[in-house]
Scaffold this motif. Sequence first.
Motif, PDB file in Angstrom:
ATOM      1  N   LYS A   1     -25.428 -17.976 -14.450  1.00 42.08           N
ATOM      2  CA  LYS A   1     -24.578 -16.382 -13.988  1.00 42.08           C
ATOM      3  C   LYS A   1     -23.353 -15.866 -16.020  1.00 42.08           C
ATOM      4  O   LYS A   1     -23.111 -14.890 -15.975  1.00 42.08           O
ATOM      5  N   GLY A   2     -22.631 -17.069 -16.180  1.00 40.18           N
ATOM      6  CA  GLY A   2     -21.730 -17.065 -17.426  1.00 40.18           C
ATOM      7  C   GLY A   2     -21.977 -16.669 -18.686  1.00 40.18           C
ATOM      8  O   GLY A   2     -21.801 -15.626 -19.536  1.00 40.18           O
ATOM      9  N   ASN A   3     -23.643 -16.006 -18.567  1.00 38.40           N
ATOM     10  CA  ASN A   3     -24.139 -15.526 -19.980  1.00 38.40           C
ATOM     11  C   ASN A   3     -24.994 -14.271 -20.132  1.00 38.40           C
ATOM     12  O   ASN A   3     -24.607 -13.510 -20.819  1.00 38.40           O
ATOM     13  N   ILE A   4     -24.824 -13.554 -19.216  1.00 42.96           N
ATOM     14  CA  ILE A   4     -24.461 -11.845 -18.205  1.00 42.96           C
ATOM     15  C   ILE A   4     -23.454 -12.006 -18.059  1.00 42.96           C
ATOM     16  O   ILE A   4     -22.265 -12.317 -17.184  1.00 42.96           O
ATOM     17  N   LYS A   5     -22.886 -10.724 -18.927  1.00 46.43           N
ATOM     18  CA  LYS A   5     -21.672  -9.913 -18.712  1.00 46.43           C
ATOM     19  C   LYS A   5     -21.819  -8.976 -18.010  1.00 46.43           C
ATOM     20  O   LYS A   5     -22.958  -8.191 -17.779  1.00 46.43           O
ATOM     21  N   ASN A   6     -20.722  -9.227 -16.469  1.00 45.84           N
ATOM     22  CA  ASN A   6     -20.556  -8.516 -15.851  1.00 45.84           C
ATOM     23  C   ASN A   6     -20.286  -7.638 -15.413  1.00 45.84           C
ATOM     24  O   ASN A   6     -18.841  -8.846 -15.325  1.00 45.84           O
ATOM     25  N   SER A   7     -19.535  -6.495 -15.588  1.00 44.15           N
ATOM     26  CA  SER A   7     -17.694  -6.412 -15.616  1.00 44.15           C
ATOM     27  C   SER A   7     -17.245  -6.133 -14.150  1.00 44.15           C
ATOM     28  O   SER A   7     -15.971  -6.637 -14.024  1.00 44.15           O
ATOM     29  N   TYR A   8     -17.896  -6.052 -13.501  1.00 45.04           N
ATOM     30  CA  TYR A   8     -17.982  -6.766 -11.853  1.00 45.04           C
ATOM     31  C   TYR A   8     -17.326  -7.395 -11.704  1.00 45.04           C
ATOM     32  O   TYR A   8     -16.077  -8.075 -11.461  1.00 45.04           O
ATOM     33  N   ASN A   9     -18.031  -8.941 -12.016  1.00 45.00           N
ATOM     34  CA  ASN A   9     -17.128 -10.502 -11.461  1.00 45.00           C
ATOM     35  C   ASN A   9     -16.542 -10.857 -12.722  1.00 45.00           C
ATOM     36  O   ASN A   9     -15.925 -11.591 -12.614  1.00 45.00           O
ATOM     37  N   GLN A  10     -15.758 -10.447 -13.726  1.00 43.97           N
ATOM     38  CA  GLN A  10     -14.871 -10.506 -14.742  1.00 43.97           C
ATOM     39  C   GLN A  10     -13.758 -10.138 -13.673  1.00 43.97           C
ATOM     40  O   GLN A  10     -13.575  -9.523 -13.170  1.00 43.97           O
ATOM     41  N   ASN A  11     -12.532 -11.064 -14.146  1.00 41.87           N
ATOM     42  CA  ASN A  11     -11.124 -11.298 -12.995  1.00 41.87           C
ATOM     43  C   ASN A  11     -11.025  -9.492 -12.760  1.00 41.87           C
ATOM     44  O   ASN A  11      -9.810  -9.102 -13.512  1.00 41.87           O
ATOM     45  N   LYS A  12     -10.621  -9.306 -11.502  1.00 44.36           N
ATOM     46  CA  LYS A  12     -10.977  -7.877 -10.884  1.00 44.36           C
ATOM     47  C   LYS A  12      -8.911  -8.242 -11.049  1.00 44.36           C
ATOM     48  O   LYS A  12      -8.501  -9.099 -10.260  1.00 44.36           O
ATOM     49  N   THR A  13      -8.265  -7.150 -10.922  1.00 44.60           N
ATOM     50  CA  THR A  13      -7.279  -7.895 -10.757  1.00 44.60           C
ATOM     51  C   THR A  13      -6.961  -5.770  -9.520  1.00 44.60           C
ATOM     52  O   THR A  13      -5.570  -6.115  -9.166  1.00 44.60           O
ATOM     53  N   THR A  14      -7.792  -5.040  -9.644  1.00 41.55           N
ATOM     54  CA  THR A  14      -7.104  -3.968  -8.921  1.00 41.55           C
ATOM     55  C   THR A  14      -8.929  -3.847  -7.929  1.00 41.55           C
ATOM     56  O   THR A  14     -10.090  -4.261  -8.509  1.00 41.55           O
ATOM     57  N   ALA A  15      -8.906  -3.050  -6.753  1.00 40.12           N
ATOM     58  CA  ALA A  15     -10.502  -2.720  -5.969  1.00 40.12           C
ATOM     59  C   ALA A  15     -10.240  -1.808  -6.920  1.00 40.12           C
ATOM     60  O   ALA A  15      -9.473  -0.794  -7.342  1.00 40.12           O
ATOM     61  N   PRO A  16     -12.047  -1.284  -6.745  1.00 37.90           N
ATOM     62  CA  PRO A  16     -12.804  -0.757  -6.687  1.00 37.90           C
ATOM     63  C   PRO A  16     -12.588   0.927  -6.537  1.00 37.90           C
ATOM     64  O   PRO A  16     -12.800   2.092  -7.094  1.00 37.90           O
ATOM     65  N   PHE A  17     -12.118   1.062  -5.080  1.00 39.66           N
ATOM     66  CA  PHE A  17     -12.249   2.149  -4.421  1.00 39.66           C
ATOM     67  C   PHE A  17     -10.552   2.379  -4.276  1.00 39.66           C
ATOM     68  O   PHE A  17     -10.007   1.572  -3.527  1.00 39.66           O
ATOM     69  N   SER A  18     -10.127   3.753  -3.523  1.00 37.53           N
ATOM     70  CA  SER A  18      -8.658   3.982  -3.478  1.00 37.53           C
ATOM     71  C   SER A  18      -8.996   5.349  -2.756  1.00 37.53           C
ATOM     72  O   SER A  18     -10.169   6.300  -3.111  1.00 37.53           O
ATOM     73  N   LYS A  19      -8.238   5.990  -1.936  1.00 41.47           N
ATOM     74  CA  LYS A  19      -8.284   6.642  -1.105  1.00 41.47           C
ATOM     75  C   LYS A  19      -6.524   7.292  -0.338  1.00 41.47           C
ATOM     76  O   LYS A  19      -5.739   6.094  -0.972  1.00 41.47           O
ATOM     77  N   LYS A  20      -6.003   8.353  -1.130  1.00 40.68           N
ATOM     78  CA  LYS A  20      -4.703   8.504  -0.981  1.00 40.68           C
ATOM     79  C   LYS A  20      -4.307   9.568   0.338  1.00 40.68           C
ATOM     80  O   LYS A  20      -5.552  10.031   1.137  1.00 40.68           O
ATOM     81  N   GLY A  21      -2.926   9.296   1.367  1.00 39.59           N
ATOM     82  CA  GLY A  21      -3.435   9.463   2.299  1.00 39.59           C
ATOM     83  C   GLY A  21      -1.467   9.217   3.163  1.00 39.59           C
ATOM     84  O   GLY A  21      -0.908   8.899   2.840  1.00 39.59           O
ATOM     85  N   ILE A  22      -2.340  10.086   4.189  1.00 44.41           N
ATOM     86  CA  ILE A  22      -0.634  10.030   5.271  1.00 44.41           C
ATOM     87  C   ILE A  22      -0.640   9.322   6.554  1.00 44.41           C
ATOM     88  O   ILE A  22      -1.462   8.795   7.095  1.00 44.41           O
ATOM     89  N   LEU A  23       0.065   7.440   6.153  1.00 42.04           N
ATOM     90  CA  LEU A  23      -0.044   6.554   6.978  1.00 42.04           C
ATOM     91  C   LEU A  23       0.763   6.766   8.411  1.00 42.04           C
ATOM     92  O   LEU A  23       1.993   8.011   8.915  1.00 42.04           O
ATOM     93  N   LEU A  24      -0.345   7.644   9.087  1.00 44.85           N
ATOM     94  CA  LEU A  24      -0.076   8.004  10.636  1.00 44.85           C
ATOM     95  C   LEU A  24       0.658   7.142  11.332  1.00 44.85           C
ATOM     96  O   LEU A  24       1.178   7.141  12.802  1.00 44.85           O
ATOM     97  N   CYS A  25       0.098   5.816  11.915  1.00 43.44           N
ATOM     98  CA  CYS A  25       0.637   5.174  12.500  1.00 43.44           C
ATOM     99  C   CYS A  25       0.684   3.232  11.985  1.00 43.44           C
ATOM    100  O   CYS A  25      -0.185   2.884  10.947  1.00 43.44           O
ATOM    101  N   LYS A  26       1.247   2.423  12.110  1.00 39.83           N
ATOM    102  CA  LYS A  26       1.633   1.521  11.536  1.00 39.83           C
ATOM    103  C   LYS A  26       1.914   0.474  12.381  1.00 39.83           C
ATOM    104  O   LYS A  26       2.788  -0.020  12.868  1.00 39.83           O
ATOM    105  N   GLU A  27       0.322  -0.771  12.669  1.00 39.41           N
ATOM    106  CA  GLU A  27       0.197  -1.666  13.310  1.00 39.41           C
ATOM    107  C   GLU A  27       0.287  -2.285  12.401  1.00 39.41           C
ATOM    108  O   GLU A  27      -0.604  -2.451  11.104  1.00 39.41           O
TER     109      GLU A  27
END
Length: 135
Positions: free
Chosen positions: A30-56
Motif C-alpha cells: 500500500k505504500g506504493n499507492i498514494k492515498n491522501s486519506y491514509n497519510q498523516n491525518k491531522t484533522t478529522a474529515p467532517f465538522s459541524k457547528k452548533g450549540i452544546l445543549l447538555c454536557k455529559e
Amino acid sequence: MIQLKFKKIKCFRLVILIFLILLVACNSPKGNIKNSYNQNKTTAPFSKKGILLCKEETSLLLINNKTPLKSDDSLNTNLLIDKYKDDLIIIDLTKVDSKELSQGQTIEIWFDELQESFPPKATVEKYKIIMDKNK
C-alpha cells in the motif's frame, strides 16, 4: 494429436502466468499507492457547528442554526432529544479533554464518522469553542 495437446498446455500455462501477474500486481504494498486519506491525518474529515445543549460524557449538539429556548435549560436529556431530534447530534466526548466545555457554548466539532441513527451520533476527535455565552 500430440501437437494439439502441447498447444493446449502452452495456452493453459500462459493463462495461469497472466493470472499470477495480475494477482501479484493487485497485492502490491500500500505504500506504493498514494492515498491522501491514509497519510498523516491531522484533522478529522467532517465538522459541524452548533450549540452544546447538555454536557455529559454523551452530550447533545444542536445544529442547523437552531437556538434553544431559555426554558430548555431545565429539560433532561430525553426531553431535549424529543424536542430537537431533527436538529441534533449526540456526541461522545470521551476522546477529548472536555473540561472547558459548558452548556450553551457555540462549538465546532470534528469527527471521522457520523452514525446513521436517529438522532445521529458521532465521536468527537477535536473541538473548537466559537462563542461562550458565559463570557
